[in-house]
Design a protein around this motif. Structure first.
Motif, mmCIF file in Angstrom:
data_model
loop_
_atom_site.group_PDB
_atom_site.id
_atom_site.type_symbol
_atom_site.label_atom_id
_atom_site.label_comp_id
_atom_site.label_asym_id
_atom_site.label_seq_id
_atom_site.Cartn_x
_atom_site.Cartn_y
_atom_site.Cartn_z
ATOM 1 N N CYS A 6 48.427 26.238 25.837
ATOM 2 C CA CYS A 6 47.955 24.999 25.601
ATOM 3 C C CYS A 6 46.165 24.981 25.763
ATOM 4 N N VAL A 7 45.625 24.161 24.701
ATOM 5 C CA VAL A 7 44.230 24.117 24.550
ATOM 6 C C VAL A 7 43.637 23.074 25.912
ATOM 7 N N LEU B 133 47.411 15.686 29.257
ATOM 8 C CA LEU B 133 46.328 15.986 28.534
ATOM 9 C C LEU B 133 46.706 16.268 27.144
ATOM 10 N N LEU B 134 48.103 16.771 26.738
ATOM 11 C CA LEU B 134 48.493 17.034 25.476
ATOM 12 C C LEU B 134 48.653 15.805 24.541
ATOM 13 N N ASP C 92 46.365 17.292 19.567
ATOM 14 C CA ASP C 92 46.688 18.532 19.933
ATOM 15 C C ASP C 92 47.909 19.234 19.280
ATOM 16 N N VAL C 93 48.992 18.332 19.627
ATOM 17 C CA VAL C 93 50.295 18.999 18.917
ATOM 18 C C VAL C 93 50.106 19.278 17.234
ATOM 19 N N GLN C 94 49.621 18.157 16.829
ATOM 20 C CA GLN C 94 49.169 18.539 15.250
ATOM 21 C C GLN C 94 48.578 19.722 14.850
ATOM 22 N N ASN C 95 47.564 20.011 15.717
ATOM 23 C CA ASN C 95 46.909 21.178 15.610
ATOM 24 C C ASN C 95 47.570 22.447 15.915
ATOM 25 N N LEU C 96 48.392 22.364 16.743
ATOM 26 C CA LEU C 96 49.348 23.509 17.200
ATOM 27 C C LEU C 96 50.307 23.849 15.939
ATOM 28 N N ILE C 97 50.722 22.611 15.438
ATOM 29 C CA ILE C 97 51.693 23.012 14.254
ATOM 30 C C ILE C 97 50.796 23.500 13.152
ATOM 31 N N GLY D 227 55.387 13.085 17.730
ATOM 32 C CA GLY D 227 55.480 12.488 18.813
ATOM 33 C C GLY D 227 56.939 13.027 19.739
ATOM 34 N N GLU D 228 57.927 13.244 19.016
ATOM 35 C CA GLU D 228 58.859 13.796 19.735
ATOM 36 C C GLU D 228 58.765 15.414 20.104
ATOM 37 N N ILE D 229 58.151 15.967 19.342
ATOM 38 C CA ILE D 229 57.765 17.236 19.545
ATOM 39 C C ILE D 229 56.970 17.301 20.721
ATOM 40 N N GLN D 230 55.976 16.512 20.871
ATOM 41 C CA GLN D 230 54.779 16.240 22.052
ATOM 42 C C GLN D 230 55.879 16.024 23.259
ATOM 43 N N LYS D 231 56.707 15.123 23.092
ATOM 44 C CA LYS D 231 57.582 15.021 24.216
ATOM 45 C C LYS D 231 58.318 16.148 24.895
#
Length: 677
Positions: free
Chosen positions: A381-382, A484-485, A489-494, A516-520
């Motif tokens: 995680c960044v 902090l995620l 950030d999740v979109q950047n990882l995707i 949002g669900e992937i973030q959870k």
């Protein structure tokens, strides 16, 4: 074919044709004038380009113009030797420069050739060679600087890629320039040889064909030869000068004219000294008094004018600064900056400033960079940019760690002291100031530099203040990284995964799950310290099960089971038997029987007294593991794991709850107790 491609092709083709086909003197005049104009264009482009990469094609230009100029030289030589009429341009250059005197023209031509060959070419060749070598040697350092900026978040991936490409272009350019300067050197030598051939060959042919006397033949062909040499060497000189300008260009912030004037005439004191020296030489020596005193007065007056402008400029800057400060305060938008919240802040008192000040030898900033790198490697995680600020409201040696603007932890250090901790087996005691280690709240002592060596020899773990702060900051980030995620950030990882796994991402987002669900799911993993670095496995598991359920807690359990190799490697050392605590099957049945499913998710409706009995039992069993020096690990069935974790997380922050499906088959476990009620 584009017009530019056609023009360049004709330019090169013409140079080859001119070596073979004789040219009329009129056409030669046109081409010589064109060659002179092109040389001027190249010279002034090199002079006023802001950086060398604006002329990245210069080595190729140098080759093209050299070949074209040599072809014109051959054509003019052919006309000189053929009929003594190379055209108006060659004859005018020879007569005007030499004044009709062949010997004077030869001397001027030789001086010009020596200046080009010995001064400009030689210097440019040396500078190009050294610059190419230094540029190549500096590449690793520049690459590391880019990586450091990328890791700290100062630049993004696109900017880093652009910088790396620019470094590569600079290396290629200066390497090419190192070789291209050899063209200029060879061109000067060829010009000298052709000039000698013109003069000697022309005289011999004139005397043999027409019986002209040697003196008359010399006067005739010396003018033509010098004219031919000058009309080719002057463009060559300009391109040589352009080469020298490019390889010696050091600034990219302003035009060379602005820089030269600013750097030479920006210090009034220098102009006063020069002006006074010139006046003294004009009065006290036999030198021309009028000339030297006039120059001296001009320099002194210029210095005074520049000093006056500098004073006015300083006052204007001060006034402008005050006005800007006033305007900034009055701006209604100024309040918006107060609404921004930094994800992570480290505030410290003025006594800790030396640890963060590079000029005072502090390396806290470098440690922060390493923390972000360590978390990225460990958890995948960044970490957002960590703000370091001094706060005079804190005690001098106090520091506070904030997450989203709220203080979550703090500590206090003694500057110029070290923290010594007893690992548990040291019997000898040392004197010091009692304290607690801020990360894990272990008892410790503050000791001085003179005690450090003795403490280490006795077996104490001795840590310096920057390491204490860095370790504390790392642990706080680990425990709050799930907060902090963000969705971005999740979109950047995707996006990173999509570059090499477009099919997977197309299937998963947004058809099956939203960001949002992937973030959870990722937050659930990070909250329990599970690395999300293997995003491909995470996303593939989500793609497999998202069609049957969109409950993020259930999906998290599926992902954990897919990551069982990583989980086993994290908590169960290979070739060792790990002590754990199990969960009574009756308790598992009671927990499952108390689960209520709603649209917002599942929750436990267990009787409060039963809950307290379970918590007390967990506390007793954890104490057994801690007495053995082991991590508090509870093993449950897969279906109960997440509910048992929710039940106990408010009471035991460090409790590790793992299901049987998350353990590799080769792991050896030993149960030292069972949670009952």
């Amino acid at each position: 074919m584009r017009k530019t491609d056609l023009a360049i092709g004709l330019y090169i083709l013409a140079a080859i044709v001119f070596l073979i086909v004789p040219l009329p003197s009129v056409i030669l005049d046109v081409l010589l004038a064109f060659n002179l104009a092109v040389s001027m264009v190249i010279l002034f482009n090199a002079l006023f380009s802001r950086e060398v990469l604006n002329m990245s094609t210069f080595p190729t230009i140098l080759l093209f113009t050299t070949v074209f100029r040599i072809s014109l030289n051959v054509s003019s030589t052919r006309l000189i030797l053929q009929n003594g009429n190379p055209g108006n341009v060659v004859r005018t250059f020879g007569e005007f420069v030499g004044g009709g005197d062949g010997i004077l023209g030869i001397i001027v031509f030789i001086i010009l050739l020596l200046v080009q060959f010995m001064v400009i070419n030689k210097g440019s060749e040396r500078v190009a060679e050294v610059t190419a070598r230094f540029t190549l040697d500096a590449m690793p350092g520049k690459q590391m600087a880019i990586d450091a900026d990328l890791n700290t978040g100062a630049i993004n991936d696109t900017q880093a890629r652009e910088r790396r490409e620019k470094i590569q272009e600079e290396s290629n350019f200066f390497g090419s320039m190192d070789g291209a300067t050899k063209y200029v050197k060879g061109d000067a030598i060829a010009g000298l040889i052709i000039t000698v051939i013109n003069l000697a060959g022309g005289m011999i042919m004139e005397m043999m064909r027409n019986g002209t006397a040697a003196g008359d033949a010399f006067n005739m062909y010396s003018v033509l030869t010098i004219g031919n040499g000058l009309v080719n060497q002057i463009p060559s000189l300009m391109i040589s000068l352009a080469t020298g300008i490019l390889v010696t260009k050091v600034s990219k912030d302003a035009d060379i004219g602005d820089l030269l004037v600013k750097q030479l005439f920006s210090i009034p004191k220098v102009l006063y000294i020069v002006g006074g020296s010139l006046i003294f030489l004009g009065i006290a020596t036999p030198l021309n008094t009028i000339v030297f005193t006039t120059y001296g007065v001009i320099f002194i007056v210029t210095g005074r004018v520049i000093a006056g402008k500098m004073e006015v400029h300083s006052i204007e800057e001060q006034v402008a600064l005050e006005e800007d400060s006033t305007d900034e305060i009055r701006k209604p938008e100024n309040v918006n900056t107060l609404l921004q919240v930094d994800p992570i802040e480290l505030e410290f008192g003025y006594g800790i400033i030396p640890l963060a000040d590079v000029n005072q030898g502090g390396d806290l900033l470098d440690r922060v960079v390493l923390i972000r790198r360590q978390i990225a490697l460990e958890l995948g995680c960044v970490v957002p940019i960590i703000r370091l600020r001094d706060n005079i409201q804190l005690n001098p040696n106090q520091y506070v760690i904030k997450i989203k603007g709220i203080a979550v932890s703090e500590g206090e250090i003694l500057f110029d002291h070290y923290m010594a901790m007893n690992p548990g087996y040291v019997e000898d005691e040392i004197s010091g100031i009692p304290t607690f280690e801020p990360s894990f709240h272990l008892p410790a002592l503050w000791i001085t530099e003179s005690q450090r060596e003795r403490a280490e020899s006795l077996g104490y773990t001795v840590v310096d203040p920057p390491s204490i702060i860095a370790t504390h900051l790392t642990e706080v980030i680990r425990s709050h990284i799930h907060e902090l995620l963000t969705r971005q950030d999740v979109q950047n990882l995707i996006n990173n995964v999509q570059e090499a796994n477009s099919t997977l991402i197309t299937e998963l987002v947004p058809k099956l799950l939203g960001v949002g669900e992937i973030q959870k799911v990722l937050q659930n993993l990070l909250k329990e310290g599970i690395s999300i670095r293997d995003l491909i496995t995470v996303f593939e598991t989500l793609a497999d099960y998202a069609s049957t359920t969109r409950d993020t807690d259930v999906l998290t359990e599926y992902v954990r089971q897919s990551l069982k190799r990583a989980i086993s490697n994290k908590y169960f050392p290979p070739k060792e038997t790990t002590s754990v605590v199990t969960l009574d099957p009756k308790i598992e049945q009671e927990i499952m029987g108390s689960i209520k499913q709603t649209e917002q998710g599942a929750y436990i409706t267990l009787d409060p007294e039963k809950t307290q009995d379970i918590i007390h039992s967990v506390e007793e069993e954890i104490q057994k593991l801690e007495n053995l020096g082991k991590n508090p690990i509870v093993i449950t069935s897969p279906i109960v794991r997440m509910y048992f974790k929710k039940l106990t997380q408010d009471y035991f922050k460090d409790l590790i709850v793992i299901s049987y499906n998350e353990i590799e088959s080769n792991v050896e476990l030993q149960s030292v107790g069972m949670v009952t009620a």
